[in-house]
Every structure is written in structure tokens, then in C-alpha cells.
Design a protein around this motif. Structure first.
Motif, mmCIF file in Angstrom:
data_model
loop_
_atom_site.group_PDB
_atom_site.id
_atom_site.type_symbol
_atom_site.label_atom_id
_atom_site.label_comp_id
_atom_site.label_asym_id
_atom_site.label_seq_id
_atom_site.Cartn_x
_atom_site.Cartn_y
_atom_site.Cartn_z
ATOM 1 N N GLY A 11 -6.571 -1.641 -1.947
ATOM 2 C CA GLY A 11 -7.510 -2.295 -0.690
ATOM 3 C C GLY A 11 -6.332 -2.220 0.653
ATOM 4 N N THR A 12 -7.106 -2.382 1.600
ATOM 5 C CA THR A 12 -6.136 -3.104 2.759
ATOM 6 C C THR A 12 -5.895 -4.760 2.522
ATOM 7 O OG1 THR A 12 -8.017 -2.960 3.963
ATOM 8 C CG2 THR A 12 -6.743 -0.928 3.945
ATOM 9 N N ASP A 13 -6.490 -5.756 2.482
ATOM 10 C CA ASP A 13 -7.015 -7.239 1.574
ATOM 11 C C ASP A 13 -6.268 -7.462 0.732
ATOM 12 O OD1 ASP A 13 -8.554 -8.072 4.412
ATOM 13 O OD2 ASP A 13 -9.281 -6.005 2.695
ATOM 14 N N GLY A 28 -18.650 -7.530 2.555
ATOM 15 C CA GLY A 28 -18.970 -5.877 3.505
ATOM 16 C C GLY A 28 -17.989 -6.263 4.108
ATOM 17 N N ARG A 29 -17.872 -5.275 5.227
ATOM 18 C CA ARG A 29 -16.756 -5.276 6.662
ATOM 19 C C ARG A 29 -17.214 -6.139 7.959
ATOM 20 N NH1 ARG A 29 -17.051 -0.198 7.152
ATOM 21 N NH2 ARG A 29 -17.437 -0.079 9.351
ATOM 22 N N SER A 30 -18.840 -6.389 7.974
ATOM 23 C CA SER A 30 -18.740 -6.606 9.282
ATOM 24 C C SER A 30 -18.389 -7.882 9.167
ATOM 25 C CB SER A 30 -20.309 -7.092 9.451
ATOM 26 O OG SER A 30 -20.813 -7.532 8.398
ATOM 27 N N LEU A 37 -14.310 -7.774 3.796
ATOM 28 C CA LEU A 37 -13.811 -6.594 3.437
ATOM 29 C C LEU A 37 -12.942 -5.649 4.008
ATOM 30 C CD1 LEU A 37 -15.230 -6.115 -0.477
ATOM 31 C CD2 LEU A 37 -13.584 -7.562 0.505
ATOM 32 N N LYS A 38 -11.951 -5.970 5.206
ATOM 33 C CA LYS A 38 -11.717 -4.924 6.549
ATOM 34 C C LYS A 38 -11.596 -3.166 6.181
ATOM 35 C CE LYS A 38 -9.779 -9.339 8.187
ATOM 36 N NZ LYS A 38 -8.822 -10.284 8.731
ATOM 37 N N ASP A 39 -11.463 -3.112 4.816
ATOM 38 C CA ASP A 39 -11.249 -1.624 4.125
ATOM 39 C C ASP A 39 -11.664 -0.970 5.112
ATOM 40 O OD1 ASP A 39 -11.468 1.141 3.384
ATOM 41 O OD2 ASP A 39 -9.547 -0.551 1.942
ATOM 42 N N GLY A 88 -16.720 0.920 -2.220
ATOM 43 C CA GLY A 88 -15.633 1.389 -0.999
ATOM 44 C C GLY A 88 -13.616 1.748 -2.472
ATOM 45 N N ASN A 89 -12.522 2.089 -1.024
ATOM 46 C CA ASN A 89 -11.490 1.976 -2.145
ATOM 47 C C ASN A 89 -11.555 0.878 -2.378
ATOM 48 O OD1 ASN A 89 -11.628 4.769 -1.268
ATOM 49 N ND2 ASN A 89 -10.415 4.433 0.278
ATOM 50 N N VAL A 90 -11.640 -0.198 -2.436
ATOM 51 C CA VAL A 90 -11.089 -1.563 -2.563
ATOM 52 C C VAL A 90 -12.169 -1.856 -4.386
ATOM 53 C CG1 VAL A 90 -11.922 -4.143 -2.090
ATOM 54 C CG2 VAL A 90 -11.824 -2.134 -0.655
#
Length: 233
Positions: A11-13, A28-30, A37-39, A88-90
Motif C-alpha cells: 500500500g501507500t504507507d 481506517g483512512r479518516s 491507513l492513507k491508501d 482494501g489494497n493494504v
């Protein structure tokens, strides 16, 4: 005693999160999630991990893509060392490590990492006079360690306003964020149409009865609700 550790594998992190000091961790993303997790493939509130000593149970939070452990979707599962979690993708790996393992502690206040916390030994701050039946303690956030007694009246407003009974210095907290009410033998927390919502033990609520040990998240701040076993006279 062993503690849980989440290591990001894709993932992005990058990096790890140590699951210590709290009983509930949200992922989560929030902003405000303990495992942030910013993905973009991750839901705003994707999963929740509950800790009981060295046992960690993960719950899917209804994310569209689901939460997976070792290639299987689930609603609730107890994690074992080496388990692979996917949101997700992480992809992440869960491990049990020594409590003194260095690393980033999972926190719901990522922007406050450099803030100076209140001394944990600070005296209890009574809201009003009277025998306290319960209290709330700030366990995450800029006012960490501060304790507020719920005594002397039936409703307590929590928020950023100077008029709030329990005032929080948190930009993500509304001026009048939520209300804790004493109804008979129970304490009830009600969200006051706040901008960012009120979360109890990982669940966004409108109104719910509080139990001893419950965690209340408002913005970047986490409160722990505690019932007094006896009331001094």
C-alpha cells in the motif's frame, strides 16, 4: 506480557503500529483512527481491534471491500501471530511482540504527537461539588491524564466551548459535541449533532448507555468512562 504489532506490507504507507495502552484500536483512512491507513482503497472506518490482555480480536466495520485475514473474509476473528490482514489494497501482518519493543504506538491523535501531555498525576478536576458517581479520564489527546468527575447534576456537556462542563482543546471537537446524562442508575451519552460524530468502543453512536471502561472518541481525543464502585461520604 506480549502486545500486538501491525506491520504494513503493501500500500501507500510504511511502518508498524504497536497496539498497547488501550483496549480498542480503530483502523481506517479518516484522521482519528489508531491505525491510520492513507491508501484510497481503505474505508474511512475499516476495522476495529479489541484487546483483552494478550488476546486481540478484529472486527470488520462493514467496509465495502471487507476485511480479510489469511485470505478469508469475516465479521469477527481472534488474531494469531503471523496472520495477514488485508484492508482494501493494504496488506498487514499481525505479530505478538515484547511490550518494550520500540516503534510507533497506535494513536488516535496523529497530529498531536509532539504535544506535551498533561502529567498523569494531575489532581482530579471536579465539574461541580457533590459526590461523584462516575468520572471520565482523557487517555488520548492534548489533555491526556486529566480526570473529570461527573457529580452534582444530571447532564454534562462535553465540547470545545468555554461554556462546556468538560472543555476539550481539540480542533476536531464541536463546541457542544455530546452530552452525558445521568438517568436513574445509568449514564447515557448522546451525540449533539457534532460535525465529526461521537464514537463509543469503535462504533459511531447517536445515543447509548455507557458501561464501566467504555472508550469515547471525540475528534482526536479519547475519554475512558469509569464508574465509581463506592461513593465516599
Amino acid at each position: 506480557m506480549k502486545i500486538g504489532m501491525i506491520s504494513l506490507l503493501s500500500g501507500t504507507d510504511e511502518g508498524t503500529f504497536l497496539l498497547k495502552n488501550l483496549s480498542v484500536f480503530e483502523g481506517g483512512r479518516s484522521q482519528g483512527n489508531h491505525v491510520l491507513l492513507k491508501d484510497p482503497s481503505v474505508a474511512m472506518s475499516h476495522f476495529r481491534i479489541c484487546r483483552n490482555d494478550s488476546d486481540y480480536v478484529i472486527y470488520d466495520q462493514g467496509a465495502k471491500s471487507g476485511t480479510w485475514v489469511n485470505g478469508q473474509t469475516f465479521e469477527k476473528v481472534t488474531l494469531k501471530g503471523g496472520d495477514i490482514i488485508k484492508a482494501g489494497n493494504v496488506e498487514m501482518r499481525f505479530d505478538l511482540v515484547d511490550a518494550d519493543t520500540p516503534g510507533r504506538i497506535a494513536s488516535s491523535a496523529p497530529e498531536l504527537g509532539g504535544a506535551k501531555s498533561t502529567d498523569k498525576t494531575a489532581p482530579v478536576e471536579p465539574l461541580v461539588t457533590g459526590d461523584p458517581r462516575a468520572l471520565v479520564e482523557v487517555v488520548e489527546g492534548d489533555q491526556k491524564g486529566k480526570v473529570f468527575e461527573l457529580a452534582g447534576k444530571e447532564e454534562f456537556v462535553i465540547g470545545r466551548s468555554t461554556n462546556a462542563d468538560l472543555r476539550l482543546r481539540d480542533g476536531k471537537v464541536s463546541r457542544s459535541h455530546c452530552i452525558i446524562s445521568m438517568v436513574g442508575d445509568h449514564f447515557i451519552v448522546t451525540d449533539n449533532q457534532s460535525s465529526n460524530g461521537t464514537v463509543v468502543n469503535g462504533e459511531k453512536i447517536r445515543k447509548t448507555v455507557l458501561k464501566d471502561g467504555d472508550f469515547i472518541r471525540l475528534g482526536f481525543t479519547i475519554l475512558r468512562f469509569k464508574v465509581r464502585a463506592t461513593v465516599p461520604h
